[in-house]
Design an enzyme around this catalytic site. Structure first.
Site, PDB file in Angstrom:
ATOM      1  N   ASN A  74       8.889   5.127 -25.392  1.00  6.27           N
ATOM      2  CA  ASN A  74       7.439   5.192 -25.235  1.00  6.27           C
ATOM      3  C   ASN A  74       7.098   5.321 -23.755  1.00  6.27           C
ATOM      4  O   ASN A  74       7.257   4.361 -23.016  1.00  6.27           O
ATOM      5  CB  ASN A  74       6.775   3.928 -25.785  1.00  6.27           C
ATOM      6  CG  ASN A  74       5.285   3.918 -25.491  1.00  6.27           C
ATOM      7  OD1 ASN A  74       4.534   4.725 -26.020  1.00  6.27           O
ATOM      8  ND2 ASN A  74       4.855   3.013 -24.612  1.00  6.27           N
ATOM      9  N   GLU A  75       6.669   6.451 -23.353  1.00  7.47           N
ATOM     10  CA  GLU A  75       6.267   6.770 -21.974  1.00  7.47           C
ATOM     11  C   GLU A  75       7.105   6.023 -20.935  1.00  7.47           C
ATOM     12  O   GLU A  75       6.591   5.478 -19.975  1.00  7.47           O
ATOM     13  CB  GLU A  75       4.752   6.555 -21.759  1.00  7.47           C
ATOM     14  CG  GLU A  75       4.243   5.148 -21.984  1.00  7.47           C
ATOM     15  CD  GLU A  75       2.771   4.950 -21.565  1.00  7.47           C
ATOM     16  OE1 GLU A  75       1.907   5.720 -22.001  1.00  7.47           O
ATOM     17  OE2 GLU A  75       2.520   4.006 -20.807  1.00  7.47           O
TER      18      GLU A  75
HETATM   19  O1  AHR Z   1      -2.651   2.523 -25.695  1.00  5.14           O
HETATM   20  C1  AHR Z   1      -2.509   1.475 -24.816  1.00  5.14           C
HETATM   21  C2  AHR Z   1      -1.289   1.629 -23.937  1.00  5.14           C
HETATM   22  O2  AHR Z   1      -1.391   2.752 -23.149  1.00  5.14           O
HETATM   23  C3  AHR Z   1       0.008   1.823 -24.662  1.00  5.14           C
HETATM   24  O3  AHR Z   1       0.582   0.640 -25.055  1.00  5.14           O
HETATM   25  C4  AHR Z   1       0.866   2.510 -23.650  1.00  5.14           C
HETATM   26  O4  AHR Z   1       1.821   3.324 -24.281  1.00  5.14           O
HETATM   27  C5  AHR Z   1      -0.126   3.259 -22.811  1.00  5.14           C
HETATM   28  O5  AHR Z   1       0.089   3.053 -21.472  1.00  5.14           O
END
Ligand code: AHR
Length: 654
Positions: A382-383
């Protein structure tokens, strides 16, 4: 023989029907049929205290100060001793119900008062007011359960009740606990009156000593009446969107605050008393009561494909709060543990899709789901900050999934921004490793969305496809939603390269938000959808799988105007979306000449209003779409209202 013949005829006619249905108009571009879905993260109390219908807070006495400084295992519980009774209470860990569920309570009822003038039950016990009070409805059923083990010789009698803030009893039942082993006791409570601020009271009315854990209260009326289920009104709001997929459980919750906080799916399945609760990266607690089984079940219940996202064996780069300082906060699973970690990812696929004869498939069957869940997508990462540690681990995991499960579509990751170092590196890795779909994230201002509507028109169609997994413009005013609508027409136009998209975050509980801009706000009784919700719903409930250009004419120099036309080949319906981000009405022209038959009456839905209008808890319907049936000809003029999204759904069959 006769039967076989009629089955054959039935089969052939079904096949013909399907073929007829699946015939789109000529000249359309095939686009993704999974375009619009949901991003669910346990942020803003979206799960416990939100979508997960459990009414008891801290049901397993697992809250602790690492989550919030003043929290402890007794948080949200009150010790009570009505009728001049007395006793003792302590939190212990030596004989837990399960090694994953470490804390439990010991109650020693030393004296049950017998003062004749005292009205009500005397005894020693506990009170829990849930998440700011429990909402109960008269004549509805509430399913209570608790685990008790008797430590003293005599059985223990309990009065279990729901009470209003004045202490008046709304529902009551009795339980006798008489086992020295942890035993689950259940009962039903049916309140005589509705109350939005009720408490659950568990009172031992006989003297003795016992342990207690996993105290639970659920409305019988969860979404689709699933046990351990979801809050029906919130779940229905999501179902109404007809999302094509649901991504879960995050977000940053996935990769966690340090390795020990990563979301491990195996900790979230099986009986709730055996699940591993943990600190939520957003500063509260996750019971994992809403776990992988429940996520998959919900997806199935609303016809959405599950899109679980698993950590890429690294923790969040902001672990310990080291916000983007060279990614020093990112911790990686040690190489000598990677094989186990990879196996964990493979096991998820077996759990979701494997036969009952497989080890993990059998666990799904035991949980009550014999059929496979038809898992198609798995997100990895995730990112994440794209470090060499990430890259090495991502490559190992994706290689193993591809080899063992070529049928699974892997979704890679490209950082937290629409461009920049992680973005470029994430896409490069995807290209090098032949990853079919890449997850992009961006939160930015509405003008960015307006000015970048042609972003994907320029994308290289030979690389992987895009999953726009998190996006939102900075605000919940109508202008934000309409800017997003304009951008979404571009997603449809580019639905050959954009495979999926989901607005984020999805849910936010009033007074418990960590992320200011969200799609649906709620408290215990009220749901406040934002204009952004309606835009998402108008697109996802009106998705298509073929895109047609040149159907809607507008001033091409005006970047504030956007439009798209898609056809849903399963129904044959043609759907027009017309967006006007200007503050005055603008003309558009629709020409349906390329399509065959069009039914003259169409459904038209319009979302419009003042650009700064938003919905509030005091006025949840300030901005909401209106629908009407309109007469349509093959060619017509449309005046798009100021700051609006219009969806016109046309039938091609009566
Ligand atoms: O959507 C909120 C946050 O934003 C998520 O947890 C993260 O992946 C992003 O930075």
């Amino acid at each position: 023989m006769k039967n076989a013949k009629s089955i054959l005829i039935l089969g052939l006619s079904l096949l013909m029907a399907i073929t007829t249905i699946a015939q789109p108009a000529k000249g359309g571009k095939k686009i993704s049929s999974d375009l619009f879905g949901l991003f669910f993260e346990d942020i803003n109390y979206s799960a416990d205290g939100g979508l997960y219908a459990e009414l008891v807070q801290n049901r397993s006495f697992e809250y602790n100060p690492t989550e919030q400084k003043d929290w402890n295992p007794f948080s949200y519980w009150e010790y009570i001793s009505p009728g001049f009774s007395y006793g003792r209470v302590s939190v212990e860990t030596s004989a837990p119900i399960h090694p994953n569920n470490t804390h439990y309570l010991v109650l020693d009822v030393e004296h049950v008062g017998n003062e004749v003038k005292f009205v009500g039950n005397s005894g020693v016990g506990l009170k829990n007011s849930g998440f700011d009070g429990m909402v109960v409805k008269s004549n509805d059923r509430y399913d209570f359960s608790m685990f008790v083990s008797q430590l003293s010789k005599e059985p223990i009698s309990f009065s279990i009740s729901l009470q209003n803030p004045k202490g008046e009893v709304l529902a009551e039942c009795k339980i006798n606990a008489s086992s020295n082993d942890w035993t689950k006791y259940t009962a039903s409570l049916i309140p005589t009156q509705s109350c939005d601020t009720a408490s659950l009271v568990i009172l031992a009315t006989t003297e003795g000593k016992f342990t207690i854990d996993v105290v639970s209260l659920f409305p019988e009326k969860t979404f689709k009446k699933r046990p351990n289920g979801l809050r029906a009104d919130l779940a229905q709001m999501l179902a109404d969107m007809k999302p094509r997929f649901i991504r879960f459980p995050g977000g940053c919750l996935v990769h966690g605050d340090g390795l020990g906080n990563m979301y491990r799916w195996k900790n979230t399945i099986g009986p709730v008393q055996e699940r591993k609760e943990q600190r939520n990266i957003w500063g509260y607690h996750q019971t994992a009561g809403l776990g992988y089984f429940e996520y998959f079940q919900f997806c199935e219940d609303i016809g959405a494909k599950p899109l679980p996202v698993l950590p890429a064996a690294v923790s969040c780069q902001n672990s310990g709060g080291t916000w983007r300082v060279g990614g020093t906060g990112q911790k990686a699973v040690p190489m000598n543990e990677m094989q186990d970690y990879i196996q964990e990812v493979l096991d998820l696929i077996e759990w979701a899709n494997g036969p009952a004869t497989s080890f993990w498939g059998a666990k799904r069957v035991a949980a009550g789901h014999p059929a496979p869940f038809n898992l198609q997508y798995v997100g990895i990462g995730n990112e994440d900050k794209i470090t060499p540690e990430f890259e090495e681990r991502f490559a190992m995991i994706s290689k193993a999934v591809k080899e063992k499960h070529p049928e699974i579509t892997i979704v890679g990751t490209a950082g937290p921004f629409h461009s920049g170092e992680d973005f470029d590196k994430g896409w490069k890795i995807a290209k090098d490793l032949n990853i079919p779909v890449v997850d992009e994230h961006y939160y930015t201002d509405p003008n960015w969305f307006i000015n970048n509507q042609y972003r994907y028109d320029k994308y290289d169609r030979t690389k992987g496809e895009v999953y726009l997994g998190e996006y939102a413009s900075w605000g919940n005013k109508l202008r934000n939603a309409i800017a997003e609508a304009a951008y979404m027409t571009a997603l449809e136009r580019n639905g050959d390269v954009v495979r999926m998209a989901s607005y984020a975050p999805l849910l936010a509980k009033k007074n418990f938000t960590q992320w200011k801009i969200d799609m649906i706000f709620f408290d215990n009784t009220v749901i406040c959808p934002t204009p952004n919700y309606y835009v998402q719903k108008m697109f996802s409930a009106n998705h298509g799988d073929y895109y047609f250009d040149k159907v809607i004419a507008k001033d091409e120099k005006d970047i504030n105007l956007a439009a798209s036309c898609v056809q849903d080949s399963t129904t044959g319906d043609i759907i027009l979306k017309l967006v006007n981000y200007n503050e005055t009405a603008k003309p558009m022209k629709v020409n349906l000449g390329r399509f065959g038959k069009i039914v003259a009456e169409a459904e038209q839905t319009v979302l419009s209003g003042s650009p700064d209008a938003e919905n509030t808890f005091a006025n949840t319907k300030n901005i909401a779409p209106t629908s009407s049936i309109v007469k349509i000809s093959k060619s017509f003029d449309y005046s798009a209202p100021a700051m609006s999204l219009t969806v016109i759904r046309l039938k091609t069959k009566n």
